[in-house]
Design a protein around this motif. Sequence first.
Motif, PDB file in Angstrom:
ATOM      1  N   LEU A 131       0.834  -1.198   0.000  1.00  0.00           N
ATOM      2  CA  LEU A 131       0.000   0.000   0.000  1.00  0.00           C
ATOM      3  C   LEU A 131       0.876   1.258   0.000  1.00  0.00           C
ATOM      4  N   LYS A 132       0.262   2.383  -0.343  1.00  0.00           N
ATOM      5  CA  LYS A 132       0.984   3.651  -0.370  1.00  0.00           C
ATOM      6  C   LYS A 132       1.375   4.071   1.041  1.00  0.00           C
ATOM      7  N   GLU A 133       2.455   4.842   1.116  1.00  0.00           N
ATOM      8  CA  GLU A 133       2.898   5.328   2.419  1.00  0.00           C
ATOM      9  C   GLU A 133       1.877   6.295   3.018  1.00  0.00           C
ATOM     10  N   LYS A 134       1.225   7.092   2.174  1.00  0.00           N
ATOM     11  CA  LYS A 134       0.212   8.015   2.685  1.00  0.00           C
ATOM     12  C   LYS A 134      -0.977   7.245   3.261  1.00  0.00           C
ATOM     13  N   THR A 135      -1.329   6.127   2.625  1.00  0.00           N
ATOM     14  CA  THR A 135      -2.414   5.300   3.147  1.00  0.00           C
ATOM     15  C   THR A 135      -2.063   4.757   4.527  1.00  0.00           C
ATOM     16  N   LYS A 136      -0.819   4.326   4.679  1.00  0.00           N
ATOM     17  CA  LYS A 136      -0.378   3.821   5.983  1.00  0.00           C
ATOM     18  C   LYS A 136      -0.435   4.917   7.042  1.00  0.00           C
ATOM     19  N   ARG A 137       0.037   6.131   6.702  1.00  0.00           N
ATOM     20  CA  ARG A 137       0.018   7.226   7.685  1.00  0.00           C
ATOM     21  C   ARG A 137      -1.413   7.611   8.057  1.00  0.00           C
ATOM     22  N   ASP A 138      -2.303   7.627   7.061  1.00  0.00           N
ATOM     23  CA  ASP A 138      -3.703   7.932   7.360  1.00  0.00           C
ATOM     24  C   ASP A 138      -4.325   6.865   8.261  1.00  0.00           C
ATOM     25  N   ALA A 139      -3.946   5.608   8.066  1.00  0.00           N
ATOM     26  CA  ALA A 139      -4.454   4.534   8.927  1.00  0.00           C
ATOM     27  C   ALA A 139      -3.970   4.717  10.360  1.00  0.00           C
ATOM     28  N   PHE A 140      -2.729   5.170  10.517  1.00  0.00           N
ATOM     29  CA  PHE A 140      -2.227   5.464  11.861  1.00  0.00           C
ATOM     30  C   PHE A 140      -3.041   6.571  12.521  1.00  0.00           C
ATOM     31  N   LYS A 141      -3.377   7.619  11.742  1.00  0.00           N
ATOM     32  CA  LYS A 141      -4.165   8.727  12.287  1.00  0.00           C
ATOM     33  C   LYS A 141      -5.567   8.267  12.675  1.00  0.00           C
ATOM     34  N   ILE A 142      -6.159   7.421  11.828  1.00  0.00           N
ATOM     35  CA  ILE A 142      -7.490   6.886  12.143  1.00  0.00           C
ATOM     36  C   ILE A 142      -7.442   6.091  13.438  1.00  0.00           C
ATOM     37  N   LEU A 143      -6.413   5.277  13.582  1.00  0.00           N
ATOM     38  CA  LEU A 143      -6.284   4.453  14.788  1.00  0.00           C
ATOM     39  C   LEU A 143      -6.089   5.323  16.032  1.00  0.00           C
ATOM     40  N   GLN A 144      -5.316   6.393  15.910  1.00  0.00           N
ATOM     41  CA  GLN A 144      -5.121   7.294  17.048  1.00  0.00           C
ATOM     42  C   GLN A 144      -6.440   7.945  17.466  1.00  0.00           C
ATOM     43  N   ARG A 145      -7.247   8.341  16.494  1.00  0.00           N
ATOM     44  CA  ARG A 145      -8.545   8.939  16.808  1.00  0.00           C
ATOM     45  C   ARG A 145      -9.477   7.917  17.439  1.00  0.00           C
ATOM     46  N   CYS A 146      -9.374   6.655  16.980  1.00  0.00           N
ATOM     47  CA  CYS A 146     -10.198   5.592  17.587  1.00  0.00           C
ATOM     48  C   CYS A 146      -9.814   5.365  19.046  1.00  0.00           C
ATOM     49  N   GLU A 147      -8.516   5.445  19.337  1.00  0.00           N
ATOM     50  CA  GLU A 147      -8.081   5.267  20.721  1.00  0.00           C
ATOM     51  C   GLU A 147      -8.544   6.422  21.597  1.00  0.00           C
ATOM     52  N   LYS A 148      -8.545   7.640  21.036  1.00  0.00           N
ATOM     53  CA  LYS A 148      -9.039   8.789  21.806  1.00  0.00           C
ATOM     54  C   LYS A 148     -10.540   8.657  22.078  1.00  0.00           C
ATOM     55  N   GLU A 149     -11.273   8.107  21.111  1.00  0.00           N
ATOM     56  CA  GLU A 149     -12.714   7.907  21.286  1.00  0.00           C
ATOM     57  C   GLU A 149     -13.033   6.659  22.103  1.00  0.00           C
ATOM     58  N   MET A 150     -11.990   5.895  22.454  1.00  0.00           N
ATOM     59  CA  MET A 150     -12.117   4.693  23.290  1.00  0.00           C
ATOM     60  C   MET A 150     -13.064   3.654  22.667  1.00  0.00           C
ATOM     61  N   ILE A 151     -12.856   3.381  21.371  1.00  0.00           N
ATOM     62  CA  ILE A 151     -13.650   2.333  20.718  1.00  0.00           C
ATOM     63  C   ILE A 151     -12.771   1.145  20.322  1.00  0.00           C
ATOM     64  N   THR A 152     -11.517   1.133  20.826  1.00  0.00           N
ATOM     65  CA  THR A 152     -10.626   0.012  20.508  1.00  0.00           C
ATOM     66  C   THR A 152     -10.556  -1.011  21.635  1.00  0.00           C
ATOM     67  N   ALA A 153     -11.064  -0.673  22.820  1.00  0.00           N
ATOM     68  CA  ALA A 153     -10.979  -1.586  23.956  1.00  0.00           C
ATOM     69  C   ALA A 153     -11.810  -2.835  23.698  1.00  0.00           C
ATOM     70  N   GLY A 154     -11.176  -3.984  23.885  1.00  0.00           N
ATOM     71  CA  GLY A 154     -11.876  -5.251  23.703  1.00  0.00           C
ATOM     72  C   GLY A 154     -12.030  -5.701  22.271  1.00  0.00           C
ATOM     73  N   LYS A 155     -11.544  -4.910  21.325  1.00  0.00           N
ATOM     74  CA  LYS A 155     -11.656  -5.252  19.913  1.00  0.00           C
ATOM     75  C   LYS A 155     -10.410  -6.013  19.454  1.00  0.00           C
ATOM     76  N   HIS A 156     -10.600  -6.843  18.443  1.00  0.00           N
ATOM     77  CA  HIS A 156      -9.490  -7.612  17.893  1.00  0.00           C
ATOM     78  C   HIS A 156      -8.492  -6.645  17.262  1.00  0.00           C
ATOM     79  N   PRO A 157      -7.219  -6.658  17.684  1.00  0.00           N
ATOM     80  CA  PRO A 157      -6.261  -5.671  17.148  1.00  0.00           C
ATOM     81  C   PRO A 157      -6.029  -5.810  15.650  1.00  0.00           C
ATOM     82  N   VAL A 158      -6.031  -7.043  15.137  1.00  0.00           N
ATOM     83  CA  VAL A 158      -5.818  -7.235  13.702  1.00  0.00           C
ATOM     84  C   VAL A 158      -7.011  -6.708  12.915  1.00  0.00           C
ATOM     85  N   ALA A 159      -8.220  -6.962  13.412  1.00  0.00           N
ATOM     86  CA  ALA A 159      -9.420  -6.457  12.737  1.00  0.00           C
ATOM     87  C   ALA A 159      -9.457  -4.936  12.768  1.00  0.00           C
TER      88      ALA A 159
END
Length: 311
Positions: free
Chosen positions: A230-258
């Motif tokens: 995948l593109k490097e920009k796609t990877k960086r955007d995925a990191f940003k999405i994941l950071q926002r998900c952690e701030k919204e606390m919707i990653t707890a208890g979820k499968h990390p790979v999913a």
Amino acid sequence: MVVNYSSDYDVKCHLDTCKTYPVITDSERGEMFCGGCGLVLIQNIADASHENNGYSQEEFMKLARTGPATSLTMHDKGLSTVIGTNKDSSGNALSSKTKFEFNRLRTWDQRSKSRKTATLSKAFTLLHGMKTKLGVSDNVVENAAYIYRKVVSARLTRGRTMASLVSAALYASCRENNIPRTLDDIAKAGNVERRILSRDLRTIIKKLGLSLNQYDTTSFISKISNNMNLKEKTKRDAFKILQRCEKEMITAGKHPVAQAAASLYIACIMNGEKISQKKFSVESGVSDVTIRNRAVLIKKTLKILDENSDL
């Protein structure tokens, strides 16, 4: 005052009172000094006691003054006993009496190597094969060997296959060292069923009291994106999405790979990379339904409504 000499080591102290005292050599510090007044006569003596320049593997082994380092991944930890041929150090044949004694010693040496040692040898051979397939580092394999030895000492091998226990020990080691390898990856490399691997892993964690940390989700983003080119920009955007998900606390208890696959899927849509959920499912080992549900939750929570949303 310190007097430095380059090559002439035949030196004496210039004081008249020290002529009767010898010159003392300190090989550890690389110095020669007067035994009377303590004056340092030579500094930084080159160690010429042993030539240690080897330019090939054969020369290195000949010049080595010690054997290989001990390792838990060897059945005998690298401290095996080998009784050679019936010849002495000079290459001469032994007498018949001495030859008979060494034959008896060789027999008892073989008998002393119990079935446990043979079982460990097979287990660690399998472990090294899995190391090559999964591409993990030596310290992870060393830790896995340590866990497997604890399993054997706790007598948890009864009723369980060697392959499943070795695979479970390797997965536990990957978790402890934060190396992103899923249960499916370990099960495929060890040629065991995922169900059996998961069962034996739970047994090891419970009996040995292991405390395994949850995987860092960002490591799975890097792994999946690199495997799919995948593109490097796609990877960086995925990191940003994941950071926002952690701030919204919707990653707890979820499968990390999913969670990683869903973040990458949304980032691909936003960057115009047309990759289906099925491809992410095959690459990550998570069902496309799970990825779809995670993606819907992320879009709804972060209000990512169109392809050009600004992160």
